[in-house]
Design a protein around this motif. Structure first.
Motif, mmCIF file in Angstrom:
data_model
loop_
_atom_site.group_PDB
_atom_site.id
_atom_site.type_symbol
_atom_site.label_atom_id
_atom_site.label_comp_id
_atom_site.label_asym_id
_atom_site.label_seq_id
_atom_site.Cartn_x
_atom_site.Cartn_y
_atom_site.Cartn_z
ATOM 1 N N ALA A 1 0.045 14.775 5.458
ATOM 2 C CA ALA A 1 0.314 13.440 5.987
ATOM 3 C C ALA A 1 -0.996 12.724 6.250
ATOM 4 O O ALA A 1 -1.911 13.283 6.866
ATOM 5 C CB ALA A 1 1.132 13.543 7.269
ATOM 6 N N THR A 2 -1.103 11.498 5.783
ATOM 7 C CA THR A 2 -2.309 10.713 5.998
ATOM 8 C C THR A 2 -1.934 9.387 6.638
ATOM 9 O O THR A 2 -0.823 8.891 6.464
ATOM 10 C CB THR A 2 -3.038 10.435 4.678
ATOM 11 O OG1 THR A 2 -2.147 9.729 3.813
ATOM 12 C CG2 THR A 2 -3.488 11.712 4.008
ATOM 13 N N ASP A 3 -2.863 8.838 7.371
ATOM 14 C CA ASP A 3 -2.646 7.533 7.974
ATOM 15 C C ASP A 3 -2.978 6.473 6.942
ATOM 16 O O ASP A 3 -4.079 6.465 6.373
ATOM 17 C CB ASP A 3 -3.536 7.352 9.204
ATOM 18 C CG ASP A 3 -3.126 8.286 10.336
ATOM 19 O OD1 ASP A 3 -1.944 8.678 10.353
ATOM 20 O OD2 ASP A 3 -3.986 8.615 11.181
ATOM 21 N N VAL A 4 -2.030 5.583 6.731
ATOM 22 C CA VAL A 4 -2.244 4.495 5.781
ATOM 23 C C VAL A 4 -2.661 3.275 6.570
ATOM 24 O O VAL A 4 -1.934 2.812 7.450
ATOM 25 C CB VAL A 4 -0.954 4.203 4.977
ATOM 26 C CG1 VAL A 4 -1.171 3.046 4.033
ATOM 27 C CG2 VAL A 4 -0.513 5.446 4.231
ATOM 28 N N LYS A 5 -3.836 2.795 6.272
ATOM 29 C CA LYS A 5 -4.347 1.634 6.980
ATOM 30 C C LYS A 5 -3.737 0.381 6.352
ATOM 31 O O LYS A 5 -3.809 0.188 5.133
ATOM 32 C CB LYS A 5 -5.862 1.590 6.879
ATOM 33 C CG LYS A 5 -6.488 0.484 7.683
ATOM 34 C CD LYS A 5 -7.994 0.535 7.591
ATOM 35 C CE LYS A 5 -8.607 -0.598 8.389
ATOM 36 N NZ LYS A 5 -10.064 -0.625 8.236
ATOM 37 N N GLU A 6 -3.121 -0.430 7.206
ATOM 38 C CA GLU A 6 -2.496 -1.646 6.701
ATOM 39 C C GLU A 6 -3.583 -2.676 6.434
ATOM 40 O O GLU A 6 -4.425 -2.959 7.298
ATOM 41 C CB GLU A 6 -1.498 -2.179 7.723
ATOM 42 C CG GLU A 6 -0.592 -3.232 7.156
ATOM 43 C CD GLU A 6 0.530 -3.582 8.107
ATOM 44 O OE1 GLU A 6 0.754 -4.794 8.295
ATOM 45 O OE2 GLU A 6 1.149 -2.677 8.663
ATOM 46 N N THR A 7 -3.571 -3.227 5.245
ATOM 47 C CA THR A 7 -4.590 -4.207 4.891
ATOM 48 C C THR A 7 -4.259 -5.536 5.558
ATOM 49 O O THR A 7 -3.120 -5.807 5.928
ATOM 50 C CB THR A 7 -4.645 -4.404 3.368
ATOM 51 O OG1 THR A 7 -3.358 -4.830 2.917
ATOM 52 C CG2 THR A 7 -5.018 -3.115 2.663
ATOM 53 N N GLY A 8 -5.247 -6.375 5.692
ATOM 54 C CA GLY A 8 -5.052 -7.680 6.312
ATOM 55 C C GLY A 8 -4.113 -8.534 5.484
ATOM 56 O O GLY A 8 -4.210 -8.566 4.251
ATOM 57 N N ARG A 9 -3.177 -9.199 6.171
ATOM 58 C CA ARG A 9 -2.224 -10.038 5.456
ATOM 59 C C ARG A 9 -2.546 -11.497 5.715
ATOM 60 O O ARG A 9 -3.023 -11.866 6.783
ATOM 61 C CB ARG A 9 -0.804 -9.719 5.924
ATOM 62 C CG ARG A 9 -0.415 -8.290 5.555
ATOM 63 C CD ARG A 9 0.939 -7.933 6.041
ATOM 64 N NE ARG A 9 1.943 -8.774 5.402
ATOM 65 C CZ ARG A 9 3.222 -8.789 5.737
ATOM 66 N NH1 ARG A 9 3.651 -8.012 6.698
ATOM 67 N NH2 ARG A 9 4.065 -9.573 5.113
ATOM 68 N N ASN A 10 -2.253 -12.299 4.737
ATOM 69 C CA ASN A 10 -2.498 -13.725 4.831
ATOM 70 C C ASN A 10 -1.601 -14.323 5.911
ATOM 71 O O ASN A 10 -0.380 -14.234 5.814
ATOM 72 C CB ASN A 10 -2.193 -14.356 3.474
ATOM 73 C CG ASN A 10 -2.603 -15.804 3.404
ATOM 74 O OD1 ASN A 10 -2.769 -16.435 4.426
ATOM 75 N ND2 ASN A 10 -2.734 -16.308 2.192
#
Length: 88
Positions: free
Chosen positions: A13-22
């Protein structure tokens, strides 16, 4: 050929970093979700539900009729073939 010999480790299991959203896009999506409530009053929603149910019933009935007609045509064709084959 030797695929069965391979050993695989369990998934990690890895932490998925949420990318910046417009932010403008996010605001547009929120507005679209809020506005998309459908028909307003309860009576209109009830009528729409009833209409959808009748639509599905009609589809089922028409499908059964179509299949019955197809079967009838097939049997008629088979009967004609037998009549032709029988001779006079």
């Amino acid at each position: 050929k030797n695929y069965y010999r391979l050993r695989f480790s369990p998934a990690v299991a890895t932490d998925v970093k949420e990318t910046g959203r417009n932010p403008k896009r996010v605001q547009r999506e929120v507005r679209k979700q809020v506005q998309n409530n459908g028909i307003g009053t309860k009576s209109q929603q009830a009528l729409k539900l009833q209409q959808e149910q009748l639509k599905t019933e009609r589809k089922i009935v028409s499908r059964k009729q179509r299949e019955a007609e197809k079967q009838r045509q097939f049997e008629l064709k088979q009967q004609k073939r037998k009549e032709k084959h029988r001779g006079r």
